[in-house]
Every structure is written in structure tokens, then in C-alpha cells.
Design a protein around this motif. Structure first.
Motif, PDB file in Angstrom:
ATOM      1  N   LEU A 100       0.809  -0.948  -0.327  1.00  0.00           N
ATOM      2  CA  LEU A 100       0.001   0.389  -0.042  1.00  0.00           C
ATOM      3  C   LEU A 100       0.706   0.684  -0.265  1.00  0.00           C
ATOM      4  O   LEU A 100       1.691   1.419   0.318  1.00  0.00           O
ATOM      5  N   HIS A 101       0.733   2.428  -0.869  1.00  0.00           N
ATOM      6  CA  HIS A 101       1.138   3.309  -1.300  1.00  0.00           C
ATOM      7  C   HIS A 101       0.501   4.497  -0.345  1.00  0.00           C
ATOM      8  O   HIS A 101      -0.469   4.568  -0.250  1.00  0.00           O
ATOM      9  N   ALA A 102       1.330   6.083  -0.642  1.00  0.00           N
ATOM     10  CA  ALA A 102       0.937   7.124  -0.262  1.00  0.00           C
ATOM     11  C   ALA A 102       0.321   7.921  -1.043  1.00  0.00           C
ATOM     12  O   ALA A 102      -1.244   8.042  -0.661  1.00  0.00           O
ATOM     13  N   ASP A 103      -0.050   7.538  -2.364  1.00  0.00           N
ATOM     14  CA  ASP A 103      -0.849   7.627  -3.342  1.00  0.00           C
ATOM     15  C   ASP A 103      -1.362   6.602  -3.167  1.00  0.00           C
ATOM     16  O   ASP A 103      -1.308   5.562  -4.217  1.00  0.00           O
ATOM     17  N   PRO A 104      -2.914   7.374  -3.803  1.00  0.00           N
ATOM     18  CA  PRO A 104      -4.090   6.213  -3.693  1.00  0.00           C
ATOM     19  C   PRO A 104      -3.953   5.762  -4.797  1.00  0.00           C
ATOM     20  O   PRO A 104      -4.245   4.471  -5.210  1.00  0.00           O
ATOM     21  N   ALA A 105      -3.852   6.389  -6.243  1.00  0.00           N
ATOM     22  CA  ALA A 105      -3.615   5.717  -7.473  1.00  0.00           C
ATOM     23  C   ALA A 105      -2.771   4.410  -7.096  1.00  0.00           C
ATOM     24  O   ALA A 105      -2.944   4.140  -8.148  1.00  0.00           O
ATOM     25  N   ALA A 106      -1.278   4.901  -6.926  1.00  0.00           N
ATOM     26  CA  ALA A 106      -0.576   3.970  -6.692  1.00  0.00           C
ATOM     27  C   ALA A 106      -1.372   2.140  -5.662  1.00  0.00           C
ATOM     28  O   ALA A 106      -0.844   1.230  -6.547  1.00  0.00           O
ATOM     29  N   ALA A 119     -11.776  -5.287  -6.984  1.00  0.00           N
ATOM     30  CA  ALA A 119     -10.695  -5.083  -5.768  1.00  0.00           C
ATOM     31  C   ALA A 119     -10.727  -3.094  -5.101  1.00  0.00           C
ATOM     32  O   ALA A 119     -11.475  -2.321  -4.881  1.00  0.00           O
ATOM     33  N   VAL A 120     -10.339  -2.706  -7.143  1.00  0.00           N
ATOM     34  CA  VAL A 120     -10.540  -2.421  -6.855  1.00  0.00           C
ATOM     35  C   VAL A 120     -11.845  -0.886  -6.366  1.00  0.00           C
ATOM     36  O   VAL A 120     -11.401   0.359  -5.747  1.00  0.00           O
ATOM     37  N   ARG A 121     -12.275  -1.302  -7.477  1.00  0.00           N
ATOM     38  CA  ARG A 121     -13.830  -0.091  -6.180  1.00  0.00           C
ATOM     39  C   ARG A 121     -13.437  -0.127  -4.758  1.00  0.00           C
ATOM     40  O   ARG A 121     -14.474   0.378  -4.551  1.00  0.00           O
ATOM     41  N   GLY A 122     -14.027  -1.858  -4.672  1.00  0.00           N
ATOM     42  CA  GLY A 122     -14.181  -1.649  -3.452  1.00  0.00           C
ATOM     43  C   GLY A 122     -13.135  -0.936  -2.182  1.00  0.00           C
ATOM     44  O   GLY A 122     -13.575  -0.127  -1.421  1.00  0.00           O
ATOM     45  N   TYR A 123     -11.854  -0.553  -2.804  1.00  0.00           N
ATOM     46  CA  TYR A 123     -11.066  -0.265  -2.147  1.00  0.00           C
ATOM     47  C   TYR A 123     -11.432   1.268  -1.755  1.00  0.00           C
ATOM     48  O   TYR A 123     -11.259   2.031  -0.881  1.00  0.00           O
ATOM     49  N   ARG A 124     -11.760   1.871  -2.927  1.00  0.00           N
ATOM     50  CA  ARG A 124     -12.509   3.158  -3.426  1.00  0.00           C
ATOM     51  C   ARG A 124     -13.202   3.627  -2.553  1.00  0.00           C
ATOM     52  O   ARG A 124     -13.251   4.493  -1.967  1.00  0.00           O
ATOM     53  N   ALA A 125     -14.201   3.188  -2.401  1.00  0.00           N
ATOM     54  CA  ALA A 125     -14.975   3.264  -1.500  1.00  0.00           C
ATOM     55  C   ALA A 125     -15.065   2.895  -0.133  1.00  0.00           C
ATOM     56  O   ALA A 125     -15.813   3.728   0.380  1.00  0.00           O
ATOM     57  N   PHE A 126     -14.155   2.024  -0.076  1.00  0.00           N
ATOM     58  CA  PHE A 126     -14.003   1.542   1.436  1.00  0.00           C
ATOM     59  C   PHE A 126     -12.934   2.924   1.570  1.00  0.00           C
ATOM     60  O   PHE A 126     -13.015   3.158   3.428  1.00  0.00           O
ATOM     61  N   ARG A 127     -12.046   3.118   1.135  1.00  0.00           N
ATOM     62  CA  ARG A 127     -11.380   4.744   1.649  1.00  0.00           C
ATOM     63  C   ARG A 127     -12.118   5.815   1.592  1.00  0.00           C
ATOM     64  O   ARG A 127     -12.171   6.568   2.733  1.00  0.00           O
ATOM     65  N   ALA A 128     -13.222   5.807   1.079  1.00  0.00           N
ATOM     66  CA  ALA A 128     -13.851   7.010   1.414  1.00  0.00           C
ATOM     67  C   ALA A 128     -14.616   6.955   2.508  1.00  0.00           C
ATOM     68  O   ALA A 128     -15.093   7.802   2.551  1.00  0.00           O
ATOM     69  N   GLU A 129     -14.923   5.997   3.123  1.00  0.00           N
ATOM     70  CA  GLU A 129     -15.820   5.372   3.374  1.00  0.00           C
ATOM     71  C   GLU A 129     -14.749   5.675   5.122  1.00  0.00           C
ATOM     72  O   GLU A 129     -15.291   6.667   6.307  1.00  0.00           O
ATOM     73  N   ALA A 130     -13.750   5.382   5.207  1.00  0.00           N
ATOM     74  CA  ALA A 130     -13.089   4.829   6.806  1.00  0.00           C
ATOM     75  C   ALA A 130     -12.796   6.866   6.218  1.00  0.00           C
ATOM     76  O   ALA A 130     -12.441   7.163   7.353  1.00  0.00           O
ATOM     77  N   TYR A 180     -17.237  -4.039   1.128  1.00  0.00           N
ATOM     78  CA  TYR A 180     -15.792  -4.309   0.324  1.00  0.00           C
ATOM     79  C   TYR A 180     -15.113  -4.664  -0.860  1.00  0.00           C
ATOM     80  O   TYR A 180     -14.584  -5.074  -1.674  1.00  0.00           O
ATOM     81  N   PHE A 181     -15.178  -5.617  -0.392  1.00  0.00           N
ATOM     82  CA  PHE A 181     -13.360  -6.753  -0.224  1.00  0.00           C
ATOM     83  C   PHE A 181     -13.918  -8.086  -0.418  1.00  0.00           C
ATOM     84  O   PHE A 181     -14.366  -9.238   0.541  1.00  0.00           O
ATOM     85  N   HIS A 213      -8.066   5.373   7.708  1.00  0.00           N
ATOM     86  CA  HIS A 213      -8.438   6.822   7.146  1.00  0.00           C
ATOM     87  C   HIS A 213      -6.467   6.861   7.974  1.00  0.00           C
ATOM     88  O   HIS A 213      -6.318   8.240   6.926  1.00  0.00           O
ATOM     89  N   VAL A 214      -6.258   7.299   8.908  1.00  0.00           N
ATOM     90  CA  VAL A 214      -5.356   7.805   9.740  1.00  0.00           C
ATOM     91  C   VAL A 214      -3.671   7.218   9.025  1.00  0.00           C
ATOM     92  O   VAL A 214      -3.176   8.292   8.233  1.00  0.00           O
ATOM     93  N   GLU A 215      -3.986   6.239   8.634  1.00  0.00           N
ATOM     94  CA  GLU A 215      -2.958   5.472   8.146  1.00  0.00           C
ATOM     95  C   GLU A 215      -2.446   5.823   6.743  1.00  0.00           C
ATOM     96  O   GLU A 215      -1.105   6.222   5.871  1.00  0.00           O
TER      97      GLU A 215
END
Ligand SMILES: Cc1cc2nc3c(=O)[nH]c(=O)nc-3n(C[C@H](O)[C@H](O)[C@H](O)COP(=O)(O)OP(=O)(O)OC[C@H]3O[C@@H](n4cnc5c(N)ncnc54)[C@H](O)[C@@H]3O)c2cc1C
Length: 517
Positions: A100-106, A119-130, A180-181, A213-215
Motif C-alpha cells: 500500500l502506498h501514500a499515493d492512492p493511485a499507486a 477490488a479497486v472499486r471496493g477499495y475506493r469505496a472503503f477509502r471514502a468511507e474510512a 467492500y472486499f 484513513h489515519v494511516e
């Protein structure tokens, strides 16, 4: 005249932050600490002539520490060399790997390669929720004094109502992650964030997804080791006039006329003060470790409600066969079985393992033949029971080595390796059984039941990772700051009361609200 002296018991993160801020507010502050130096869990261990981080290694919420240093007339950058990590962490399941990277696109690209477009769609939704959960709770809960569900709703206000009604407190994190996953490995990866507060993803509310989200907002690397943050906070306190007394365990909190009036050291010496901030675990107060007079100030924590402890190997080691990053997690195949064992008070037969290679860069550069490693396996907080016999310690070490070898990592630990067990943590933090994060955050109400900054004894405050708002270095720091805010507010209202009660005064207002906050 009000007594402006404050004694802080403990030089962990919460105590150090409280001491520095109080001194910056002109208070006369003495920190009394049982150990020989600052940090508490944020400490280095001497291993074969080298200092190896023995506690926290993942530094987040840097901005909070910048705020604290600035409030004390200092600057974080003047004390520490800190770099941001582009690679947040590496994760391994046998031969499979995901960074996992600091850059969300990476991160999205890596997750896409690892588990596909869904999984990418799930990650995006999870990230937004966090992110939504963190932002909804940051000011009204994390940065505010301890609260209850109704007051929280009031603090969040009409604009925050949609978030308030959707805090995900009644769903377990594990269950929510399943939406999400579909890939069980990703569910496991993001479920692991529950362990950042010593909890199980199967029992904690989905609200704690906010930790992700903190991380994701930034992981920072402290040059030389994270323990240096403790020395930086100590220096900040000293610059503001704080006195530090090490190897000075406190045996009692003095209470006179219902108010905390100082401490009694194990040596018998008494230190008088107008207020006391306790950075030791509040469970120790309830257990009577600070005397009978203070015992009722906090509530006891039943062993079943404790957060996780850990087995921590600090070592000089040679690592071959797998490219360790600065932070690497080796997952077991069966997360439910792992947490079921921990909940039953046992070590997992096949544990997940975290390795911090503190000499390496975030993506694994600087690997050396002899490097400093910290290795963690979760353990139940049973450190006040019978100590682990040598045969059991050997079994744990073999289980850890086997778990990392599934990904190809062969570790050769030098004989100087130090293993810290739950019993050792229980000695460092009395009355906890070695629980590293206070009470577990299990069930929707756990976060509201945590000890607040104020105790039932006026003039006695709590600060640290077992107190509101929660565990981890940034939360312990927030707790220290909240204790200071409460203390200063209470002193101000006591002075106002005294003025109002003087001859010629007209109104009598209550001095403090000692039972909450
Ligand atoms: C192995 C490990 C890994 C961790 N990893 C991370 C991480 O990566 N990131 C993160 O943010 N957090 C992490 N944490 C959690 C983090 O370290 C803690 O939440 C935080 O440091 C707790 O600070 P505290 O203020 O509660 O003080 P503590 O560290 O609990 O210190 C309390 C102090 O009080 C002193 N004390 C107790 N009783 C007395 C007494 N009677 N008299 C005088 N002094 C007394 C103790 O000696 C101690 O120094 C980790 C913890 C551990 C153990």
C-alpha cells in the motif's frame, strides 16, 4: 491563591504531552516516572549494543505533534528528522504480495494487479468511507472530551446528522469489510487495523475503519528510531521548565478533603501539588496501586474487556529470501481462528506476524546483513497469570519463524535477541495484564465507556492510551492535551467560584464537574 503545582505520574506519551503543555501554560510541573527514562511503551531496547525500537514504529498524525510543539513554543522539525513514507506497508500471504502506498493511485494500481478491477472499486469505496468516518468524528469525538452518544449527536449538530445516523457502530468491522472486499486477503488486510487499538475485527464496530484513513493520510519515519519522539517531547517539556524525576515510582495519590493534593513516592517522599495527572493505566488506580483513598477515582477493567498484548522480539538479525520493506505484515491463512484463540486467552497456533526493519527505507532499501528488527505477534493480555515457561517461549518463536517462512523469509536472530512478553508489559504498565491499549474497543458502547480525562476525584486527571479518545501514539497525545484542557478549565472555574464566594460576591457557582469528561 490556587496551588499551581502539578505532578504528572508517568512519562509515556500522554504524560509527556500533558507536562509540556501545562508548563507552557505557566504551571510548575514535576513528572515522576518509575522507569529510568521517558517514553513508557515508546521506548528503545538495548540489543547487542544497539537501540532497537521496542514499541511503536508506525508514526501517524504528524500534524498533531506539530500543533503540540508549536503550542509549547517549539518546532517538531528542530527536534527530529522525519520523512514521509511513500510505501506505507508491504503485506504477504505465502507467495502473494501487496504494497500500500501514500499515493492512492499507486495503491489502486497495486490492488488492481493483486485482485482485479472489482477490488479497486471496493477499495475506493472503503477509502471514502474510512475518510468520512474519520472526518465526522475527528473534532466532536477524538479531539473533544469524553462524551456520551447524546452529547456526541449534539456536538455533531444538524449538519452532522447524516453522519451521526451512519457511524456504523452496530456492525462489526469484519462484516462491513465483507461488503467492500470479496477477496479474503483484502478483508484481512483492512481488518488488521482493528489491532492498532488492540481489538479484534470480529468484535469491534465498523466505525474503527477510520483508522485506515489515519494511516492512508501519512506514515512518517523518524530517523534513528521512533523512540526519539519521547526524548523530543521530554526536551520540549524541559525547555518550558518541567522537572523530570526518573526511577521514582509513585506508591500513592494523596487525597485531602476529597481533592487530589499530590503523590507519595515508593521511597516515602511526598510531593504536594494542586493537581495530579496520571499517565499510568487508569486500571491501576482502580486496582488500588495508588492507595485506597484514590481507588474509587476510576472504574476497574475486567480481564475479559482488556485489549490485546503482544510478544515482541527486538533483534539484530539477518533476513534472507524475502524483500522486507520498513513495515511488513505476514498474514496467516485463517484470521477467524487466530482471533478465536486470542479471545480464548491463547496464542494463535499459526499467527500473523508484523516485522519492522527499522534500518530500511520505506520500500526496503538499505538492507544489511546485520540489521535491527522488531517482530510482533498478537497475544492475550494474560501477563498477570503464570509466566510463559521457556518451552512455550521457544514454541512461540518457532511458530513466528515458520509463519514468515511461508513467504520465503528466513530469519536468523542473534543470541542477543530480547523477547518482551505480556508479563513484561504488565510490569511496565501495572494492573493491565500486559494489555497495550487499555480496554478493547469491542461493541458499540466501548468507546463511550473509556476513562475520561476527569476522574471521580477533583484535581485528579487521566491521560494516555487507555483513556479517551483511544490507544496509539497520536491518541495518547490527544488524551494528554485533553487532560490539560480539563485541568485548566476546572482551575478557571474554581477561581471564579472562589471570587464569587468572597465577601461581597453575589453568586455561588459549582466549582468543577468532576465526574465526567
Ligand atoms: C509493541 C508495541 C507496538 C506499538 N505500535 C504502535 C504503532 O506502531 N503506532 C502507534 O501509534 N502506537 C503503537 N503502540 C501503542 C503506543 O505505544 C501506546 O498507545 C502509547 O505509547 C501509550 O502511551 P501512554 O501515554 O498511554 O503511556 P505508556 O506508554 O503506557 O506509559 C505510561 C508510563 O507510566 C509509568 N508508570 C506506571 N505506573 C507508574 C507509577 N506507579 N509511578 C511512576 N510511573 C509509573 C510507566 O513506567 C510508563 O512509563 C504500540 C505499543 C506497543 C507496546
Amino acid at each position: 491563591m490556587p496551588d499551581e503545582r502539578v505532578v504528572v505520574i508517568g512519562a509515556g506519551v500522554g504524560g509527556l504531552v500533558a507536562a509540556a503543555l501545562l508548563a507552557a501554560h505557566g504551571r510548575d510541573v514535576t513528572v515522576v516516572e518509575a522507569c529510568g527514562g521517558p517514553g513508557g511503551k515508546l521506548r528503545a531496547i538495548d540489543v547487542g549494543g544497539m537501540r532497537v525500537d521496542g514499541g511503536p514504529t508506525v508514526f501517524t498524525m504528524r500534524g498533531l505533534f506539530e500543533e503540540i510543539f508549536a503550542a509549547c513554543g517549539g518546532s517538531l522539525d528542530d527536534h527530529l528528522a522525519i520523512r514521509s513514507a511513500a510505501t506505507l506497508a508491504r503485506h504477504a500471504w505465502g507467495d502473494a504480495r501487496l504494497d500500500l502506498h501514500a499515493d492512492p493511485a499507486a495503491s489502486e494500481a497495486a490492488i488492481g494487479d493483486f485482485a482485479g478491477a472489482d477490488a479497486v472499486r471496493g477499495y475506493r469505496a472503503f477509502r471514502a468511507e474510512a475518510k468520512r468516518l474519520f472526518e465526522a468524528l475527528d473534532r466532536p469525538f477524538l479531539r473533544g472530551t469524553k462524551t456520551d452518544p447524546i452529547t456526541l449527536g449534539w456536538r455533531m449538530g444538524a449538519r452532522g446528522l447524516p453522519d451521526y445516523l451512519n457511524l456504523r457502530a452496530y456492525t462489526s468491522m469484519w462484516r462491513a469489510l465483507g461488503r467492500y472486499f470479496a477477496d479474503p486477503r483484502l478483508r484481512q488486510l483492512f481488518g488488521r487495523y482493528a489491532t492498532y487499538c488492540g481489538s479484534s475485527p470480529f468484535a469491534c464496530p465498523a466505525t474503527l475503519m477510520l483508522i485506515a484513513h489515519v494511516e492512508a493520510s501519512g506514515v512518517w519515519l523518524v530517523e534513528g528510531g521512533m523512540y526519539r519522539l519521547a526524548f523530543a517531547l521530554e526536551a520540549l517539556g524541559r525547555a518550558n521548565g518541567v522537572r523530570f524525576r526518573y526511577d521514582a515510582p509513585v506508591a500513592g495519590i494523596l487525597v485531602e478533603h476529597g481533592r487530589a493534593t499530590g503523590v507519595r513516592l515508593a521511597s516515602g517522599e511526598r510531593i504536594a501539588a494542586g493537581a495530579v495527572v496520571c499517565n499510568a493505566d487508569p486500571a491501576a488506580i482502580a486496582a488500588g496501586a495508588f492507595g485506597q483513598a484514590a481507588r474509587h477515582a476510576t472504574r476497574p477493567v475486567a480481564p475479559a474487556r482488556r485489549s490485546l498484548s503482544a510478544l515482541v522480539w527486538t533483534a539484530r538479525a539477518t533476513a534472507r529470501g524475502f524483500p522486507l520493506a520498513r513495515h511488513t505484515v505476514f498474514f496467516s491463512d485463517d484470521y477467524p481462528a487466530e482471533f478465536a484463540a486470542l479471545a480464548a486467552g491463547r496464542l494463535a497456533g499459526v499467527p500473523s506476524v508484523y516485522v519492522c526493519a527499522q534500518d530500511r527505507t520505506d520500500d526496503g532499501g538499505n538492507a544489511a546483513a546485520d540489521e535491527r528488527l522488531q517482530i510482533i505477534v498478537n497475544a492475550p493480555a494474560t501477563g498477570d497469570g503464570a509466566p510463559l515457561p521457556p518451552v512455550e517461549i521457544d514454541r512461540c518463536t518457532q511458530a513466528m519463524l515458520k509463519a514468515v517462512s511461508r513467504a520465503g523469509l528466513s530469519l536468523s536472530l542473534a543470541p542477543s535477541t530480547v523477547l518482551t512478553t505480556p508479563a513484561d508489559f504488565a510490569r511496565l504498565c501495572p494492573s493491565t495484564g500486559g494489555a497495550l491499549y487499555g480496554p478493547a474497543s469491542h461493541g458499540w458502547a466501548a468507546s463511550f465507556r473509556r476513562q475520561g480525562s476527569r476522574t471521580r476525584i477533583p484535581g485528579l486527571y487521566c491521560a494516555g492510551g487507555s483513556t479517551h479518545p483511544g490507544a496509539g501514539v497520536p491518541m495518547a497525545a490527544l488524551s494528554g492535551r485533553l487532560a490539560v484542557e480539563c485541568l485548566l478549565r476546572d482551575r478557571a472555574s474554581t477561581s471564579a467560584w472562589t471570587r464569587a464566594a468572597m465577601p461581597g460576591g453575589t453568586s455561588m457557582r459549582p466549582a468543577t464537574t468532576a465526574a465526567t469528561g
